[in-house]
Design a protein around this motif. Structure first.
Motif, PDB file in Angstrom:
ATOM      1  N   GLN A 237       0.808  -0.554   0.321  1.00  0.00           N
ATOM      2  CA  GLN A 237      -0.500   0.037  -0.572  1.00  0.00           C
ATOM      3  C   GLN A 237       0.369   1.453   0.334  1.00  0.00           C
ATOM      4  OE1 GLN A 237      -3.482   0.177   2.739  1.00  0.00           O
ATOM      5  NE2 GLN A 237      -3.470  -2.123   2.928  1.00  0.00           N
ATOM      6  N   GLY A 238       0.625   2.018  -1.671  1.00  0.00           N
ATOM      7  CA  GLY A 238       1.302   3.224  -1.015  1.00  0.00           C
ATOM      8  C   GLY A 238       1.788   4.070  -2.098  1.00  0.00           C
ATOM      9  N   ALA A 239       1.967   4.778  -2.049  1.00  0.00           N
ATOM     10  CA  ALA A 239       2.870   5.693  -3.492  1.00  0.00           C
ATOM     11  C   ALA A 239       3.550   4.365  -4.599  1.00  0.00           C
ATOM     12  CB  ALA A 239       2.961   6.949  -3.227  1.00  0.00           C
ATOM     13  N   GLY A 240       3.364   3.755  -5.555  1.00  0.00           N
ATOM     14  CA  GLY A 240       4.128   3.371  -6.548  1.00  0.00           C
ATOM     15  C   GLY A 240       4.204   1.906  -5.835  1.00  0.00           C
ATOM     16  N   LEU A 241       3.537   1.450  -5.196  1.00  0.00           N
ATOM     17  CA  LEU A 241       3.220  -0.129  -4.875  1.00  0.00           C
ATOM     18  C   LEU A 241       1.752  -0.347  -4.810  1.00  0.00           C
ATOM     19  CD1 LEU A 241       5.031   1.088  -1.103  1.00  0.00           C
ATOM     20  CD2 LEU A 241       6.276   0.181  -2.821  1.00  0.00           C
ATOM     21  N   SER A 242       2.457  -1.522  -4.740  1.00  0.00           N
ATOM     22  CA  SER A 242       1.074  -2.463  -5.309  1.00  0.00           C
ATOM     23  C   SER A 242       1.166  -4.434  -5.124  1.00  0.00           C
ATOM     24  CB  SER A 242       0.682  -2.711  -6.566  1.00  0.00           C
ATOM     25  OG  SER A 242       1.251  -3.249  -7.964  1.00  0.00           O
ATOM     26  N   ALA A 243       0.247  -5.041  -5.285  1.00  0.00           N
ATOM     27  CA  ALA A 243       0.327  -6.557  -4.551  1.00  0.00           C
ATOM     28  C   ALA A 243       1.118  -6.584  -6.141  1.00  0.00           C
ATOM     29  CB  ALA A 243      -1.211  -7.458  -4.578  1.00  0.00           C
ATOM     30  N   GLU A 244       1.348  -6.297  -6.939  1.00  0.00           N
ATOM     31  CA  GLU A 244       2.356  -6.999  -7.736  1.00  0.00           C
ATOM     32  C   GLU A 244       3.642  -6.526  -8.372  1.00  0.00           C
ATOM     33  OE1 GLU A 244      -0.924  -5.733  -8.330  1.00  0.00           O
ATOM     34  OE2 GLU A 244      -1.937  -7.155  -8.047  1.00  0.00           O
ATOM     35  N   HIS A 245       3.676  -4.859  -7.298  1.00  0.00           N
ATOM     36  CA  HIS A 245       4.668  -4.252  -7.219  1.00  0.00           C
ATOM     37  C   HIS A 245       5.370  -3.853  -5.879  1.00  0.00           C
ATOM     38  CE1 HIS A 245       5.619  -4.831 -11.655  1.00  0.00           C
ATOM     39  NE2 HIS A 245       3.968  -4.313 -11.386  1.00  0.00           N
ATOM     40  N   PRO A 246       5.319  -5.135  -4.469  1.00  0.00           N
ATOM     41  CA  PRO A 246       5.856  -4.516  -3.498  1.00  0.00           C
ATOM     42  C   PRO A 246       7.037  -3.952  -3.261  1.00  0.00           C
ATOM     43  CG  PRO A 246       5.528  -6.680  -3.843  1.00  0.00           C
ATOM     44  CD  PRO A 246       4.992  -6.384  -4.289  1.00  0.00           C
ATOM     45  N   GLY A 247       7.432  -3.308  -1.954  1.00  0.00           N
ATOM     46  CA  GLY A 247       7.903  -2.661  -1.412  1.00  0.00           C
ATOM     47  C   GLY A 247       8.605  -3.122  -0.369  1.00  0.00           C
ATOM     48  N   HIS A 248       9.890  -4.077  -1.002  1.00  0.00           N
ATOM     49  CA  HIS A 248      11.031  -4.550   0.202  1.00  0.00           C
ATOM     50  C   HIS A 248      11.473  -3.168   1.389  1.00  0.00           C
ATOM     51  CE1 HIS A 248      10.103  -8.912  -1.468  1.00  0.00           C
ATOM     52  NE2 HIS A 248      10.274  -8.075  -2.268  1.00  0.00           N
ATOM     53  N   ILE A 249      10.121  -2.570   1.901  1.00  0.00           N
ATOM     54  CA  ILE A 249      10.895  -1.782   3.051  1.00  0.00           C
ATOM     55  C   ILE A 249      11.396  -2.115   4.615  1.00  0.00           C
ATOM     56  CG2 ILE A 249      10.592  -0.043   1.533  1.00  0.00           C
ATOM     57  CD1 ILE A 249       7.852   0.259   2.453  1.00  0.00           C
ATOM     58  N   VAL A 250      10.784  -1.496   5.826  1.00  0.00           N
ATOM     59  CA  VAL A 250      10.806  -2.129   6.859  1.00  0.00           C
ATOM     60  C   VAL A 250       9.771  -1.745   7.534  1.00  0.00           C
ATOM     61  CG1 VAL A 250      13.018  -1.036   7.272  1.00  0.00           C
ATOM     62  CG2 VAL A 250      11.254   0.149   7.716  1.00  0.00           C
ATOM     63  N   ALA A 251       9.715  -2.624   8.591  1.00  0.00           N
ATOM     64  CA  ALA A 251       8.147  -2.492   9.608  1.00  0.00           C
ATOM     65  C   ALA A 251       8.246  -1.906  11.000  1.00  0.00           C
ATOM     66  CB  ALA A 251       7.942  -4.003   9.825  1.00  0.00           C
ATOM     67  N   LEU A 252       7.479  -1.335  11.490  1.00  0.00           N
ATOM     68  CA  LEU A 252       7.069  -0.024  12.358  1.00  0.00           C
ATOM     69  C   LEU A 252       5.873  -0.193  12.779  1.00  0.00           C
ATOM     70  CD1 LEU A 252       6.563   2.131  11.419  1.00  0.00           C
ATOM     71  CD2 LEU A 252       8.705   3.276  11.072  1.00  0.00           C
ATOM     72  N   ARG A 253       5.779   0.289  14.486  1.00  0.00           N
ATOM     73  CA  ARG A 253       4.347   0.171  14.964  1.00  0.00           C
ATOM     74  C   ARG A 253       3.832   1.479  15.243  1.00  0.00           C
ATOM     75  NH1 ARG A 253       3.358  -5.502  15.722  1.00  0.00           N
ATOM     76  NH2 ARG A 253       4.456  -6.660  14.904  1.00  0.00           N
ATOM     77  N   TYR A 254       2.460   1.894  14.786  1.00  0.00           N
ATOM     78  CA  TYR A 254       2.411   3.310  15.175  1.00  0.00           C
ATOM     79  C   TYR A 254       0.961   2.897  15.102  1.00  0.00           C
ATOM     80  CZ  TYR A 254       0.802   8.366  14.553  1.00  0.00           C
ATOM     81  OH  TYR A 254       0.075   9.007  14.465  1.00  0.00           O
ATOM     82  N   PRO A 255      -0.268   3.777  15.590  1.00  0.00           N
ATOM     83  CA  PRO A 255       0.050   3.979  17.013  1.00  0.00           C
ATOM     84  C   PRO A 255       0.975   2.498  17.678  1.00  0.00           C
ATOM     85  CG  PRO A 255      -2.465   4.472  16.146  1.00  0.00           C
ATOM     86  CD  PRO A 255      -1.160   3.321  15.151  1.00  0.00           C
ATOM     87  N   ILE A 256       1.690   2.774  18.806  1.00  0.00           N
ATOM     88  CA  ILE A 256       1.460   2.090  19.793  1.00  0.00           C
ATOM     89  C   ILE A 256       0.670   1.956  21.375  1.00  0.00           C
ATOM     90  CG2 ILE A 256       3.506   0.734  21.102  1.00  0.00           C
ATOM     91  CD1 ILE A 256       5.224   2.358  19.507  1.00  0.00           C
ATOM     92  N   ILE A 257       0.383   0.910  21.407  1.00  0.00           N
ATOM     93  CA  ILE A 257      -0.614   0.682  22.489  1.00  0.00           C
ATOM     94  C   ILE A 257      -0.587   1.446  23.866  1.00  0.00           C
ATOM     95  CG2 ILE A 257      -3.373   0.939  24.217  1.00  0.00           C
ATOM     96  CD1 ILE A 257      -4.352  -0.139  21.352  1.00  0.00           C
ATOM     97  N   VAL A 258       0.353   1.743  24.645  1.00  0.00           N
ATOM     98  CA  VAL A 258       1.623   2.155  25.907  1.00  0.00           C
ATOM     99  C   VAL A 258       0.716   2.576  27.131  1.00  0.00           C
ATOM    100  CG1 VAL A 258       3.274   2.917  26.196  1.00  0.00           C
ATOM    101  CG2 VAL A 258       3.249   3.007  23.887  1.00  0.00           C
ATOM    102  N   THR A 259       1.193   1.705  28.071  1.00  0.00           N
ATOM    103  CA  THR A 259       1.059   2.183  29.412  1.00  0.00           C
ATOM    104  C   THR A 259       1.836   1.745  30.861  1.00  0.00           C
ATOM    105  OG1 THR A 259      -1.065   1.054  31.454  1.00  0.00           O
ATOM    106  CG2 THR A 259      -0.076  -0.395  30.339  1.00  0.00           C
ATOM    107  N   LEU A 260       1.899   1.781  31.962  1.00  0.00           N
ATOM    108  CA  LEU A 260       3.220   1.676  32.583  1.00  0.00           C
ATOM    109  C   LEU A 260       3.229   0.318  33.207  1.00  0.00           C
ATOM    110  CD1 LEU A 260       1.916   4.834  35.064  1.00  0.00           C
ATOM    111  CD2 LEU A 260       3.957   4.554  33.268  1.00  0.00           C
ATOM    112  N   ALA A 261       4.809   0.114  33.287  1.00  0.00           N
ATOM    113  CA  ALA A 261       4.581  -1.399  33.330  1.00  0.00           C
ATOM    114  C   ALA A 261       3.602  -1.714  34.815  1.00  0.00           C
ATOM    115  CB  ALA A 261       5.950  -1.101  34.520  1.00  0.00           C
ATOM    116  N   ASP A 262       3.918  -1.427  35.892  1.00  0.00           N
ATOM    117  CA  ASP A 262       2.841  -1.382  37.278  1.00  0.00           C
ATOM    118  C   ASP A 262       1.394  -1.301  36.972  1.00  0.00           C
ATOM    119  OD1 ASP A 262       3.486   1.420  37.294  1.00  0.00           O
ATOM    120  OD2 ASP A 262       4.286   1.031  39.138  1.00  0.00           O
ATOM    121  N   ALA A 263       0.863  -1.192  35.588  1.00  0.00           N
ATOM    122  CA  ALA A 263      -0.455  -0.789  35.585  1.00  0.00           C
ATOM    123  C   ALA A 263      -1.008  -2.727  35.565  1.00  0.00           C
ATOM    124  CB  ALA A 263      -1.095  -0.452  34.605  1.00  0.00           C
ATOM    125  N   ASP A 264      -2.699  -2.063  36.448  1.00  0.00           N
ATOM    126  CA  ASP A 264      -3.118  -3.619  37.202  1.00  0.00           C
ATOM    127  C   ASP A 264      -2.868  -4.940  36.113  1.00  0.00           C
ATOM    128  OD1 ASP A 264      -4.422  -5.023  39.246  1.00  0.00           O
ATOM    129  OD2 ASP A 264      -5.516  -5.407  37.625  1.00  0.00           O
TER     130      ASP A 264
END
Length: 372
Positions: A237-264
């Motif tokens: 998905q994205g500019a210049g990309l499709s299922a026929e012409h994928p981009g071999h790029i990098v994955a990241l996470r956004y958004p990330i649901i974050v809480t505190l370590a000592d959350a219940d």
């Protein structure tokens, strides 16, 4: 319930009262990126789904800065944050969080929606690989550590650093993204779906995403040493990309649901279960919210360790495997090593100026990581 060093009143505002093991609180506060951002849109869609299915009232507190998004969470005014790379910086104690009043923060992830980023150039540039970026003009955004560290990591894939390129700084992310179309730079980094990328694709210059192939294990070792939250990704998905012409790029996470370590643990378990059970209500909210399926969002790598409450639910669903456990243990060991080093470093260097403190901590941070 395990509590951080917070007043009960502040906790009540964030959580709206205690949560049962299989229930949500009556109300919650979440922090997120600004109104109009992808993060805010997805948080809103999930909040709406929680309201429809469980009657939970959620107030989203947006902010345009990493500090502004984290302070409500750390101060007990928000239960969860829909964050991005500031999660990594905060757990590392780097960038805005290298100052004496911050340091490595004890954050945990509930889930992180997969996205992608890459290094992009024009078809007319003649650049075919990241190695060939050397000596060319690279567009970065002044003061945007989140974007700039990703560019540095992508360069490291080919053994390059920012010293190997001609840096061209722009005042905004939008200006940096438009720079290739405008002939002001040769290369930049960013999301495949930004409007500037579609404009580049439609321009006479054309668009090209430089490959970061998963088969290059040496390159990936160098890349993840800079950005351990990256993983190989085939984007369609994205500019210049499709299922026929994928981009071999990098994955990241956004958004990330974050809480505190000592959350219940039970509260986080209930939240993770609700995120799963309402998936059908929000998965079509945007072109990418279907990626919140826990099979995709409940696994690493991601910017911080996962919370035990989330892990418990992911194990029940058969998503949390030995591979995920090993990744999480390594990420947790890294965080704990940095926290221990920070405690000692801060106690021994309390009299330094902020500039010298940050410089010394940056050196100590790198020493700690080299020892792991």
């Amino acid at each position: 319930m395990k509590l951080r060093n917070l007043g009960l009143a502040a906790l009540a505002v964030a959580l709206g009262g205690p949560a049962l093991a299989d229930d949500l609180p009556r109300s919650m506060v979440w922090s997120s990126y600004d109104v109009g951002s992808q993060g805010y849109s997805e948080a809103s869609a999930i909040a709406d789904a929680f309201g429809k299915k469980f009657g939970t009232r959620i107030r989203i507190q947006p902010s345009g800065t990493s500090i502004g998004r984290l302070q409500p969470l750390l101060g007990g005014r928000a239960a969860y944050g829909f964050l991005a790379t500031e999660t990594f910086f905060a757990t590392e104690g780097t960038e805005d969080f290298a100052r004496p009043d911050w340091g490595p923060q004890d954050l945990r992830v509930v889930a992180g929606r997969p996205g992608s980023t890459g290094m992009v150039t024009s078809q007319e540039s003649g650049i075919e690989t990241i190695a060939e970026v050397k000596g060319h003009r690279l567009a970065l955004t002044a003061g945007n550590a989140s974007i700039n560290v990703k560019c540095a990591a992508l360069l490291s894939f080919a053994g390059l650093t920012l010293d190997d390129v001609e840096l061209v700084m722009f005042p905004t992310y939008a200006a940096a993204q438009a720079s290739i179309t405008n002939g002001e730079a040769d290369v930049t980094c960013g999301a495949t779906t930004s409007s500037a990328m579609y404009e580049l694709e439609a321009s006479p210059r054309g668009i090209k995403w430089l490959p970061v192939p998963a088969s290059n294990t040496e390159g990936w070792e160098k890349l993840t040493a800079v950005a351990p939250f990256f993983a190989p990704y085939e984007e369609t998905q994205g500019a210049g990309l499709s299922a026929e012409h994928p981009g071999h790029i990098v994955a990241l996470r956004y958004p990330i649901i974050v809480t505190l370590a000592d959350a219940d643990d039970d509260a986080v378990y209930a939240f993770t279960k609700a995120l799963d059970e309402t998936y059908g209500l929000y998965k079509n909210a945007t072109s990418v919210t279907d990626r919140w399926a826990l099979e995709q969002s409940g696994v690493g790598p991601v910017d911080a360790p996962f919370h035990e409450g989330a892990i418990r639910y992911l194990k029940e669903k058969g998503i949390w495997t030995e591979k995920e456990e090993e990744w999480n243990a390594r990420r947790l060991a890294r965080l704990e090593a940095l926290q221990a080093a920070w405690k000692t470093y801060k106690a021994e260097n309390a009299d330094l100026s902020e500039e010298d403190f940050v410089k010394g901590w940056t050196e100590k941070h790198d020493e700690v990581l080299a020892s792991l």
